[in-house]
Design a protein around this motif. Structure first.
Motif, PDB file in Angstrom:
ATOM      1  N   GLY A   1       1.813 -53.647  -5.483  1.00 16.95           N
ATOM      2  CA  GLY A   1       0.971 -54.410  -5.415  1.00 16.95           C
ATOM      3  C   GLY A   1       0.662 -56.248  -5.854  1.00 16.95           C
ATOM      4  O   GLY A   1      -0.466 -56.624  -5.502  1.00 16.95           O
ATOM      5  N   ARG A   2       2.362 -56.260  -4.880  1.00 10.46           N
ATOM      6  CA  ARG A   2       1.859 -58.163  -3.989  1.00 10.46           C
ATOM      7  C   ARG A   2       1.601 -58.537  -3.338  1.00 10.46           C
ATOM      8  O   ARG A   2       0.844 -60.004  -3.564  1.00 10.46           O
ATOM      9  CB  ARG A   2       3.646 -58.378  -4.168  1.00 10.46           C
ATOM     10  N   LEU A   3       1.105 -57.946  -2.271  1.00  7.26           N
ATOM     11  CA  LEU A   3       0.454 -58.062  -1.394  1.00  7.26           C
ATOM     12  C   LEU A   3      -0.727 -57.129  -1.092  1.00  7.26           C
ATOM     13  O   LEU A   3      -0.327 -56.084  -1.062  1.00  7.26           O
ATOM     14  CB  LEU A   3       1.462 -58.033  -0.013  1.00  7.26           C
ATOM     15  N   THR A   4      -2.102 -57.750  -0.891  1.00  9.67           N
ATOM     16  CA  THR A   4      -3.099 -56.693  -0.238  1.00  9.67           C
ATOM     17  C   THR A   4      -2.747 -56.049   1.107  1.00  9.67           C
ATOM     18  O   THR A   4      -1.798 -56.398   2.156  1.00  9.67           O
ATOM     19  CB  THR A   4      -4.187 -57.486   0.371  1.00  9.67           C
ATOM     20  N   VAL A   5      -2.818 -54.684   1.075  1.00 10.29           N
ATOM     21  CA  VAL A   5      -3.235 -54.251   2.178  1.00 10.29           C
ATOM     22  C   VAL A   5      -3.554 -53.491   3.128  1.00 10.29           C
ATOM     23  O   VAL A   5      -5.209 -52.710   2.295  1.00 10.29           O
ATOM     24  CB  VAL A   5      -2.021 -52.713   1.706  1.00 10.29           C
ATOM     25  N   ILE A   6      -4.468 -53.902   4.572  1.00  9.83           N
ATOM     26  CA  ILE A   6      -4.973 -52.764   5.006  1.00  9.83           C
ATOM     27  C   ILE A   6      -4.702 -51.609   6.087  1.00  9.83           C
ATOM     28  O   ILE A   6      -3.475 -52.194   6.774  1.00  9.83           O
ATOM     29  CB  ILE A   6      -6.166 -54.285   6.107  1.00  9.83           C
ATOM     30  N   ALA A   7      -4.616 -50.779   5.514  1.00  7.47           N
ATOM     31  CA  ALA A   7      -4.465 -49.821   6.660  1.00  7.47           C
ATOM     32  C   ALA A   7      -5.214 -49.114   8.072  1.00  7.47           C
ATOM     33  O   ALA A   7      -5.989 -48.917   7.619  1.00  7.47           O
ATOM     34  CB  ALA A   7      -4.070 -48.441   5.759  1.00  7.47           C
ATOM     35  N   HIS A   8      -4.629 -49.274   8.957  1.00  4.54           N
ATOM     36  CA  HIS A   8      -4.930 -49.374  10.271  1.00  4.54           C
ATOM     37  C   HIS A   8      -5.248 -47.442  10.294  1.00  4.54           C
ATOM     38  O   HIS A   8      -4.360 -47.172  10.351  1.00  4.54           O
ATOM     39  CB  HIS A   8      -4.720 -49.753  11.702  1.00  4.54           C
ATOM     40  N   VAL A   9      -6.274 -47.233  10.000  1.00  4.12           N
ATOM     41  CA  VAL A   9      -6.206 -45.434  10.203  1.00  4.12           C
ATOM     42  C   VAL A   9      -7.039 -44.987  11.787  1.00  4.12           C
ATOM     43  O   VAL A   9      -7.119 -43.477  12.160  1.00  4.12           O
ATOM     44  CB  VAL A   9      -7.582 -44.769   9.488  1.00  4.12           C
TER      45      VAL A   9
END
Ligand code: MN9
Length: 289
Positions: A72-80
């Motif tokens: 939860g510390r960082l924003t996560v964008i998942a490349h799918v």
């Protein structure tokens, strides 16, 4: 309203490998190091993550490892993005289940798809998940060059939250930015971060951020503080490292630089090859940031 959580500096996370797959311990060390440096988020499983050289199960494992270590510390964008729509949709469902903040995908790979097919691909992705979908526009690698009008059409799909823009057509970036003030735009070429910010990007996503996060944050913060002199000087410093890694191969060089700085994330997968001695010696001479 623009999603502020998605803005800022996001390393395009390198994937640490070991014999059996993703090296979870090194992954945790890398994400901690980047979080400590102050980055705003991570872009996981993209080109810099060697996604094209991983199985879908390994990609799921990678994202699960990232979510666990980030906590939860960082924003996560998942490349799918994968080579099939069905594969990309499966990874998008998985990313949502894992708690990622957004999903992203390159334009469909390998075949020369027409615009009708490219647009339909993003419509399918946007319908599959409630997360914002970030278009990853990288014409030099995908071979798909979209016009400003075509990109605007895709950006008009509800749920498409923005675009990662890896191109030097900053006129196009500025026009699209102006047309979609509420969407999030990322600069994709590290060596031109400042130019992308000047064209209106809300941040950047890049491979060399793994090895020089503080330098890249210095460019971003100076730009935001309207201190162009510092921003230019920091970009010039960043570009010394970027020029060297471009010469020897971006991903193998970034992994070697991490190793030289005490964090062994393993080699890139073949067909990438380990660097030769000359390259390693040249990288050793780069100033650690
Ligand atoms: O978009 C990255 N591009 C690729 C992101 O991975 C192809 C960049 O971060 C470049 O690696 C970097 C060096 O040219 O700008």
């Amino acid at each position: 309203m623009k999603n502020q959580k998605l803005c800022g500096i996001l390393p395009a996370l390198l994937t640490p490998f070991c014999e059996s797959g993703v090296n979870r311990a090194a992954l945790c060390a890398l994400t901690n190091r980047l979080a400590d440096a102050g980055v705003h988020g991570l872009y996981v499983g993209g080109s810099s993550g060697e996604m094209i050289l991983m199985t879908e199960d390994e990609r799921k494992d990678l994202l699960e490892g990232v979510m666990e270590s980030v906590g939860g510390r960082l924003t996560v964008i998942a490349h799918v993005g994968t080579t099939s729509t069905a594969g990309s949709l499966a990874l998008a469902r998985h990313a949502e289940k894992c708690g990622a903040d957004a999903v992203s995908s390159v334009t469909p790979l390998y075949y020369k798809y027409g615009f009708r097919e490219v647009k339909h691909y993003y419509e399918r992705l946007a319908a599959e998940t409630s997360l914002p979908v970030i278009i990853y526009n990288i014409p030099a690698l995908t071979g798909t060059t979209l016009t400003t009008e075509q990109l605007s059409e895709i950006l008009s799909i509800p749920n498409v939250g923005g675009m990662k823009f890896t191109s030097s057509d900053f006129f196009q970036l500025e026009r699209i930015r102006a047309a979609f003030p509420d969407k999030v735009f990322y600069n994709g070429s590290d060596e031109m971060l400042l130019s992308g910010l000047a064209a209106g990007a809300d941040g950047g996503i890049g491979s060399t951020y793994n090895v020089q996060p503080k330098r890249i944050l210095a460019v971003y913060n100076a730009y935001r503080a309207n201190d162009m002199k510092t921003a230019l000087a920091q970009q010039a410093k960043a570009n010394e490292l970027i020029a060297a890694v471009l010469k020897f191969g971006v991903l193998p060089s970034c992994k070697m630089l991490l190793k030289l700085r005490g964090l062994d994330v393993g080699q890139c997968r073949e067909p990438f090859l380990p660097l030769d001695d000359e390259a390693v010696e040249a990288l050793k001479k780069l100033e650690a940031e």
